[in-house]
Write an enzyme that holds these catalytic residues in place. Sequence first.
Site, short mmCIF file in Angstrom:
data_model
loop_
_atom_site.label_atom_id
_atom_site.label_comp_id
_atom_site.label_asym_id
_atom_site.label_seq_id
_atom_site.Cartn_x
_atom_site.Cartn_y
_atom_site.Cartn_z
N LYS A 57 0.81 -1.23 0.00
CA LYS A 57 0.00 0.00 0.00
C LYS A 57 0.85 1.29 0.00
O LYS A 57 0.54 2.21 -0.77
CB LYS A 57 -0.96 -0.02 1.19
CG LYS A 57 -2.09 1.00 1.11
CD LYS A 57 -3.19 0.62 0.15
CE LYS A 57 -4.13 -0.38 0.79
NZ LYS A 57 -5.07 -0.96 -0.18
N CYS B 224 43.33 17.13 7.97
CA CYS B 224 42.89 18.51 8.13
C CYS B 224 43.01 18.96 9.59
O CYS B 224 44.11 19.17 10.06
CB CYS B 224 41.48 18.67 7.56
SG CYS B 224 41.21 20.34 6.93
N GLU C 141 40.31 11.39 1.62
CA GLU C 141 39.15 10.47 1.57
C GLU C 141 38.23 10.78 0.39
O GLU C 141 37.45 9.92 -0.03
CB GLU C 141 38.38 10.52 2.89
CG GLU C 141 37.59 11.80 3.18
CD GLU C 141 38.39 12.91 3.86
OE1 GLU C 141 39.64 12.89 3.73
OE2 GLU C 141 37.79 13.79 4.49
N HIS D 169 42.00 16.59 2.05
CA HIS D 169 41.06 15.51 2.37
C HIS D 169 41.23 14.35 1.39
O HIS D 169 40.50 14.26 0.39
CB HIS D 169 39.62 16.03 2.32
CG HIS D 169 39.30 16.90 3.49
ND1 HIS D 169 38.85 16.40 4.69
CD2 HIS D 169 39.40 18.24 3.66
CE1 HIS D 169 38.66 17.39 5.54
NE2 HIS D 169 38.99 18.52 4.94
N1 GLN Z 1 38.71 24.00 11.30
C1 GLN Z 1 39.92 23.82 10.55
C2 GLN Z 1 40.11 24.89 9.50
O1 GLN Z 1 39.19 25.56 9.12
C3 GLN Z 1 39.96 22.45 9.92
C4 GLN Z 1 38.91 22.22 8.89
C5 GLN Z 1 38.74 20.79 8.52
O2 GLN Z 1 39.17 19.90 9.25
N2 GLN Z 1 38.08 20.51 7.42
O3 GLN Z 1 41.19 25.06 9.00
#
Ligand code: GLN
Length: 563
Positions: free
Chosen positions: A202, A393, A521, A519
């Site tokens: 449904k 980061c 990842e 990053h």
């Molecule tokens: N807060 C930190 C900056 O602005 C790291 C940012 C993050 O880890 N993406 O540089």
Amino acid sequence: MSPAKVSRKKNRTKYVFVTGGVVSSLGKGVASASIGRLLKSRGLKVSMMKLDPYINVDPGTMNPFQHGEVYVTEDGAETDLDLGHYERFIEDDMSRANNATTGQIYHTVISKERRGDYLGATVQVIPHITGEIIERMLAVARREKPYDVVLIEVGGTVGDIESLPYLEAIRQFGLELGPKNCVYIHLTLVPFIPTAREVKTKPTQHSVKELREIGVQPDFLLCRTDRPLDRKVKEKIALFCNVGKEDVFDVPDVDTVYELPLIMEREGLGKRLLDKLGLRSKEPDFSQWQSVVRKIKHPSGTVKIAIAGKYVEVRDSYKSIIESFVHAGAFHGVHVELNWIEAERFESEEPAKLMEGCAGLLIPGGFGERGIEGKILAANFARTTNLPFFGICLGMQAAVIEYARNVCGMRRAHSTEFAPTTKYPVIDLLPDQRGLKQKGATMRLGSYPCFLTRGSLAHMAFGTDAITERHRHRFEVNNRFREQLDQKGLRFTGIWPGGDLVEIIELPDHPWYLAVQFHPELKSRPTHPHPLFRDFVGACLKSGKSAQKANNSMKKLATVIEE
Ligand code: GLN
């Protein structure tokens, strides 16, 4: 010309529209990406797009608890995390053009109105907003290579007020494209009701009814279910929803999301889709994909890795990191078990206890002060106990602060993000970030080149002198302290030449201690794990083995002494 009547001359691209019904969180992004994979594995040129019904211009200003991960593209757009699924499944780069939000659409239309582009007209949802949505869908197909198929995922659930203009736009656009040039796929839920001992159709019927009222007749139904649907149920759904019975597919729960395209292919969705679109292709080739899925499903061992983060309750906040570990684990033939630790806990609890049984530690990115001291303590534990460490980061920034405080004697060294008046601002804003008033889309975003030091772990991992990686941050290692940190042994093994900024740090006298400002990842793919995740997991496996060996010899020694 009516804004909706966009010229489609020379546009041979076919479109697949994916909508979702009944409830949210059915995995529409993964289902769409899997359909993308079906087409891609046939050698077709495929792109994908996400339409997001919220009014934020992009998710960059949203809290990770609200939205999950913000996925950054090569060209520096802050986008929905579904674009991460798209990139991982079709193994092609997305861009700013592949994600549109209601905020952006209205922003464009209102700017045009102020410029006088619609002089004389009353600006309305239909045709102006819908016209702009169609423009965006066309723009994806127009990108450098002519795509054979563009998949459009409509965010939200059918019945939401916010999604209405998008549904109207795909209706209008479908009419313009004509049959054979587009198909509509609707993802729904077919729940099992334990008291009735039956699956119920449904909710699906109602959801399709709602779609049809808007003027969209789905060609295919993908039914999320926790058990295979028998022929009779499929026939009932088909009859009530006005869909061919061979076009009702069940989408079961899977061990790994990467299995989904293989299941869809086995059920014949790829072939049916091609038939409906009037497309021909070579035989699909899933060999590489299959081999990765096999490795994920049948690992030869497990390695446990700790993640000290801030948003650990919402795993979607770390979606790409989780997937990167799946890819790297498959490469090594092991399952990576993640031990999620709320970073703040390091401030009051014993790190050795928190990380018991872990062969390595990862500190991910983040914003805001909460948990930063915990991250610094965690980095210290990994450094001083020779535990493989990977910082990303904010994770790298925490590692630099830790080193400055505990090795270079800079008491209370910090990042000016958290301690604006610190005597040792080892992490700081660049001058061009200082004067900024606007928060949206003003970080260092997207792809930047990075030169690697020969002989470093990073150089060994990438096997090349120069790489490019994606960024999303404001703060940087302060060049004023580089010499002091270097003299005490911290190595800067990756530098962005354009700005002379630190991208990678390493500790040579440690089995594997590496952190990055970017990053990684975001660039890991199932068949191409990211080199740093790959080598980090490799180092954890090694250290896990030596820890196991040391443990065993201690046990042996203890038995000998007892005897
Ligand atoms: N807060 C930190 C900056 O602005 C790291 C940012 C993050 O880890 N993406 O540089």
